[in-house]
Design a protein around this motif. Structure first.
Motif, PDB file in Angstrom:
ATOM      1  N   GLY A  16       9.417  43.626 -25.942  1.00 10.05           N
ATOM      2  CA  GLY A  16       8.258  42.789 -26.229  1.00 10.05           C
ATOM      3  C   GLY A  16       7.558  42.306 -24.969  1.00 10.05           C
ATOM      4  O   GLY A  16       6.324  42.295 -24.895  1.00 10.05           O
ATOM      5  N   ILE A  17       8.322  41.898 -23.962  1.00  8.43           N
ATOM      6  CA  ILE A  17       7.745  41.432 -22.699  1.00  8.43           C
ATOM      7  C   ILE A  17       7.055  42.580 -21.975  1.00  8.43           C
ATOM      8  O   ILE A  17       5.939  42.442 -21.456  1.00  8.43           O
ATOM      9  N   ARG A  18       7.725  43.738 -21.944  1.00  7.38           N
ATOM     10  CA  ARG A  18       7.152  44.903 -21.268  1.00  7.38           C
ATOM     11  C   ARG A  18       5.833  45.311 -21.914  1.00  7.38           C
ATOM     12  O   ARG A  18       4.842  45.583 -21.233  1.00  7.38           O
ATOM     13  N   ALA A  19       5.805  45.349 -23.234  1.00  7.66           N
ATOM     14  CA  ALA A  19       4.584  45.719 -23.946  1.00  7.66           C
ATOM     15  C   ALA A  19       3.484  44.676 -23.748  1.00  7.66           C
ATOM     16  O   ALA A  19       2.302  45.016 -23.596  1.00  7.66           O
ATOM     17  N   GLY A  20       3.867  43.389 -23.736  1.00  9.70           N
ATOM     18  CA  GLY A  20       2.878  42.333 -23.551  1.00  9.70           C
ATOM     19  C   GLY A  20       2.204  42.401 -22.189  1.00  9.70           C
ATOM     20  O   GLY A  20       0.977  42.214 -22.075  1.00  9.70           O
ATOM     21  N   GLU A  21       2.970  42.693 -21.135  1.00  6.55           N
ATOM     22  CA  GLU A  21       2.398  42.831 -19.796  1.00  6.55           C
ATOM     23  C   GLU A  21       1.446  44.023 -19.739  1.00  6.55           C
ATOM     24  O   GLU A  21       0.371  43.949 -19.135  1.00  6.55           O
ATOM     25  N   ALA A  22       1.837  45.119 -20.381  1.00  5.87           N
ATOM     26  CA  ALA A  22       1.004  46.317 -20.376  1.00  5.87           C
ATOM     27  C   ALA A  22      -0.316  46.071 -21.111  1.00  5.87           C
ATOM     28  O   ALA A  22      -1.385  46.530 -20.680  1.00  5.87           O
ATOM     29  N   GLU A  23      -0.260  45.340 -22.199  1.00  3.21           N
ATOM     30  CA  GLU A  23      -1.480  45.040 -22.957  1.00  3.21           C
ATOM     31  C   GLU A  23      -2.402  44.102 -22.186  1.00  3.21           C
ATOM     32  O   GLU A  23      -3.635  44.238 -22.238  1.00  3.21           O
ATOM     33  N   ALA A  24      -1.833  43.175 -21.441  1.00  2.75           N
ATOM     34  CA  ALA A  24      -2.648  42.264 -20.626  1.00  2.75           C
ATOM     35  C   ALA A  24      -3.374  43.028 -19.520  1.00  2.75           C
ATOM     36  O   ALA A  24      -4.557  42.784 -19.249  1.00  2.75           O
ATOM     37  N   LEU A  25      -2.674  43.965 -18.889  1.00  5.53           N
ATOM     38  CA  LEU A  25      -3.318  44.778 -17.855  1.00  5.53           C
ATOM     39  C   LEU A  25      -4.403  45.657 -18.464  1.00  5.53           C
ATOM     40  O   LEU A  25      -5.468  45.859 -17.862  1.00  5.53           O
ATOM     41  N   SER A  26      -4.172  46.165 -19.665  1.00  3.09           N
ATOM     42  CA  SER A  26      -5.179  46.962 -20.351  1.00  3.09           C
ATOM     43  C   SER A  26      -6.467  46.171 -20.561  1.00  3.09           C
ATOM     44  O   SER A  26      -7.576  46.679 -20.346  1.00  3.09           O
ATOM     45  N   ARG A  27      -6.332  44.921 -20.956  1.00  5.34           N
ATOM     46  CA  ARG A  27      -7.522  44.078 -21.163  1.00  5.34           C
ATOM     47  C   ARG A  27      -8.275  43.859 -19.846  1.00  5.34           C
ATOM     48  O   ARG A  27      -9.515  43.860 -19.817  1.00  5.34           O
ATOM     49  N   ALA A  28      -7.547  43.691 -18.758  1.00  6.78           N
ATOM     50  CA  ALA A  28      -8.188  43.490 -17.451  1.00  6.78           C
ATOM     51  C   ALA A  28      -8.927  44.747 -17.006  1.00  6.78           C
ATOM     52  O   ALA A  28     -10.034  44.674 -16.455  1.00  6.78           O
ATOM     53  N   VAL A  29      -8.345  45.914 -17.248  1.00 12.80           N
ATOM     54  CA  VAL A  29      -8.996  47.174 -16.892  1.00 12.80           C
ATOM     55  C   VAL A  29     -10.259  47.376 -17.722  1.00 12.80           C
ATOM     56  O   VAL A  29     -11.295  47.831 -17.213  1.00 12.80           O
ATOM     57  N   ARG A  30     -10.213  47.031 -18.991  1.00 12.13           N
ATOM     58  CA  ARG A  30     -11.394  47.153 -19.850  1.00 12.13           C
ATOM     59  C   ARG A  30     -12.568  46.336 -19.283  1.00 12.13           C
ATOM     60  O   ARG A  30     -13.721  46.764 -19.321  1.00 12.13           O
ATOM     61  N   ALA A  31     -12.248  45.165 -18.743  1.00 10.75           N
ATOM     62  CA  ALA A  31     -13.294  44.276 -18.239  1.00 10.75           C
ATOM     63  C   ALA A  31     -13.871  44.739 -16.905  1.00 10.75           C
ATOM     64  O   ALA A  31     -15.031  44.428 -16.601  1.00 10.75           O
ATOM     65  N   GLY A  32     -13.097  45.486 -16.111  1.00 11.49           N
ATOM     66  CA  GLY A  32     -13.543  45.763 -14.750  1.00 11.49           C
ATOM     67  C   GLY A  32     -13.815  47.194 -14.366  1.00 11.49           C
ATOM     68  O   GLY A  32     -14.294  47.449 -13.249  1.00 11.49           O
ATOM     69  N   PHE A  33     -13.528  48.156 -15.254  1.00  7.17           N
ATOM     70  CA  PHE A  33     -13.623  49.562 -14.859  1.00  7.17           C
ATOM     71  C   PHE A  33     -14.299  50.376 -15.969  1.00  7.17           C
ATOM     72  O   PHE A  33     -13.635  51.110 -16.713  1.00  7.17           O
ATOM     73  N   ASP A  34     -15.615  50.250 -16.063  1.00  7.06           N
ATOM     74  CA  ASP A  34     -16.376  50.848 -17.160  1.00  7.06           C
ATOM     75  C   ASP A  34     -17.082  52.124 -16.707  1.00  7.06           C
ATOM     76  O   ASP A  34     -17.808  52.122 -15.708  1.00  7.06           O
ATOM     77  N   MET A  35     -16.896  53.208 -17.439  1.00  9.48           N
ATOM     78  CA  MET A  35     -17.470  54.488 -17.063  1.00  9.48           C
ATOM     79  C   MET A  35     -19.000  54.481 -17.085  1.00  9.48           C
ATOM     80  O   MET A  35     -19.653  55.008 -16.175  1.00  9.48           O
ATOM     81  N   GLU A  36     -19.591  53.895 -18.125  1.00  4.72           N
ATOM     82  CA  GLU A  36     -21.051  53.899 -18.218  1.00  4.72           C
ATOM     83  C   GLU A  36     -21.671  53.135 -17.058  1.00  4.72           C
ATOM     84  O   GLU A  36     -22.698  53.538 -16.500  1.00  4.72           O
ATOM     85  N   ALA A  37     -21.063  52.017 -16.675  1.00  5.01           N
ATOM     86  CA  ALA A  37     -21.550  51.266 -15.522  1.00  5.01           C
ATOM     87  C   ALA A  37     -21.422  52.092 -14.248  1.00  5.01           C
ATOM     88  O   ALA A  37     -22.324  52.088 -13.393  1.00  5.01           O
ATOM     89  N   MET A  38     -20.312  52.816 -14.099  1.00  2.34           N
ATOM     90  CA  MET A  38     -20.113  53.669 -12.931  1.00  2.34           C
ATOM     91  C   MET A  38     -21.235  54.704 -12.809  1.00  2.34           C
ATOM     92  O   MET A  38     -21.808  54.916 -11.733  1.00  2.34           O
ATOM     93  N   ILE A  39     -21.570  55.341 -13.914  1.00  4.50           N
ATOM     94  CA  ILE A  39     -22.621  56.368 -13.898  1.00  4.50           C
ATOM     95  C   ILE A  39     -23.977  55.753 -13.565  1.00  4.50           C
ATOM     96  O   ILE A  39     -24.721  56.254 -12.704  1.00  4.50           O
ATOM     97  N   ASP A  40     -24.306  54.655 -14.225  1.00  2.63           N
ATOM     98  CA  ASP A  40     -25.623  54.029 -14.017  1.00  2.63           C
ATOM     99  C   ASP A  40     -25.769  53.476 -12.602  1.00  2.63           C
ATOM    100  O   ASP A  40     -26.848  53.594 -11.990  1.00  2.63           O
ATOM    101  N   LEU A  41     -24.715  52.879 -12.064  1.00  6.79           N
ATOM    102  CA  LEU A  41     -24.786  52.345 -10.712  1.00  6.79           C
ATOM    103  C   LEU A  41     -24.920  53.457  -9.677  1.00  6.79           C
ATOM    104  O   LEU A  41     -25.600  53.300  -8.656  1.00  6.79           O
ATOM    105  N   GLY A  42     -24.286  54.598  -9.932  1.00  7.14           N
ATOM    106  CA  GLY A  42     -24.435  55.737  -9.032  1.00  7.14           C
ATOM    107  C   GLY A  42     -25.866  56.250  -9.011  1.00  7.14           C
ATOM    108  O   GLY A  42     -26.433  56.537  -7.938  1.00  7.14           O
TER     109      GLY A  42
END
Length: 377
Positions: free
Chosen positions: A337-363
């Motif tokens: 449960g702890i391992r999965a919870g940490e992984a899900e928290a990191l997933s949420r942080a990645v969603r907020a900061g690493f967006d493909m559409e933004a990468m393309i448009d900014l390029g």
């Protein structure tokens, strides 16, 4: 715009980046072409490029290109010159060290004033050990080529900082546009019924640190009596050497090597992914695994702390067998449960900061700024 992407090997994160950007640019109405190596990538790259080729209005061009300086560089540059002359791109976007060399050296009199050059290092020459002879040579080359660069599109703050430290400041446009991933990559994985304890995904070469992982698993077995199974997915120049090392380390019976394959089905076959790299920029494999809420153990190199953020304290030093073994043991011992919870928290942080559409448009915005700075309509 007419955009020509120039890079060497259709492998790994650099290739994935070019594919994502190319597809996004085509979807936005731009005319795009690719110039890359014909001797690497294998059947998987051939298949992906063949699928993409009909949409490449500026064509798919593949010629032999070596990773290190080689006589074939002259032939490759001559081929690129012909493509440049016929395609007449508004933008040449060079990726990686060899792509950065060719894409910024190529010249056609009269046409150069109508074309801007963008450069994304993806690590490359910036990953050599500072102070080493090769690092000094490559940084000198990077300094000379900076004069042929209109806009630097760094994929991580880490590589930007390496540029500033070892090449120096530049009056050219500089943007940090971090690698991004798509919304579909956040879908939950369909886990395999009988997964391996650990999974490694990536190239099989010295810089990726798979030798350290093998030695760490040997330590875990000898000192702790724990036999952990490993699935290593990838290919590369160190493949046979790593097979031999696994046999000598006494873990061959618990280690399975398989060729490159789609990442999500592979991730589903392991409980914990381990990335033991000795050098990186901003690796897609960690972004993809983090998005899928895959528990991770990784080294503290390159831009990896930019992905882990508040969890970067969990990262371990590169090439440290004992530290990697301890981190793996700690992650394996965590309650599910702890391992999965940490992984899900990191997933949420990645969603907020690493967006493909933004990468393309900014390029694309970076290209337009460079064109405007040169007075090109």
């Amino acid at each position: 715009m007419r955009i020509l992407h120039v890079f060497r090997a259709p492998l790994g994160g650099l290739f994935r980046h070019v594919l994502d950007v190319t597809r996004g640019q085509i979807a936005r109405g731009h005319e795009v072409g690719i110039f890359c190596d014909s001797t690497t990538g294998g059947p998987r790259a051939d298949e992906v490029l063949a699928e993409l080729a009909p949409g490449l209005r500026l064509g798919l061009h593949r010629v032999p290109m070596r990773r290190l300086p080689h006589g074939t560089d002259i032939t490759a540059l001559a081929s690129l010159t012909r493509v440049y002359r016929s395609a007449k791109p508004d933008v040449i976007h060079a990726h990686g060290s060899k792509g950065g060399l060719h894409g910024r050296l190529v010249t056609v009199p009269g046409q150069d004033r109508k074309t801007v050059r963008a450069y994304t290092p993806h690590g490359g020459s910036f990953n050599y050990n500072p102070g080493s002879p090769m690092h000094r040579v490559y940084m000198k080359v990077e300094s000379l080529l900076a004069a042929r660069t209109d806009v630097f599109l760094f994929e991580s703050q880490y590589i930007r900082s390496r540029f500033d430290a070892y090449v120096g400041g530049t009056k050219r446009l500089v943007r940090v546009i971090r690698n991004g991933i798509s919304e579909s990559e956040f879908e939950p994985l369909e886990r395999a019924a009988d997964p391996f304890d650990l999974i490694y995904l990536g190239e099989l070469r010295e810089a990726k640190g798979v030798d350290t992982l093998i030695d760490a698993l040997s330590v875990i077995r000898r000192k702790h009596g724990l036999r952990l199974t490993l699935l290593a997915v990838g290919s590369g120049p160190s493949e046979e050497v790593l097979h031999k090392r696994a046999r000598e380390a006494g873990i061959w019976d618990s280690t399975t090597f398989e060729p490159p394959q789609p990442i999500r089905p592979a991730l589903a076959r392991g409980r914990i992914m381990v990335i033991p790299s000795k050098a990186e920029s901003l690796p897609y494999v960690i972004l993809e695994a983090a998005a899928a809420a895959q528990p991770l153990v990784s080294t503290n190199v390159g831009g990896i702390p930019e992905i882990f953020g508040e969890w970067s304290g969990q990262l371990v030093p590169p090439s440290d067998v004992e530290a990697l073994a301890a981190a793996i043991l700690a992650k394996v011992a965590e309650p599910e449960g702890i391992r999965a919870g940490e992984a899900e928290a990191l997933s949420r942080a990645v969603r907020a900061g690493f967006d493909m559409e933004a990468m393309i448009d900014l390029g694309i915005a970076g290209y337009r700024e460079a064109l405007a700075a040169r007075g090109i309509n």
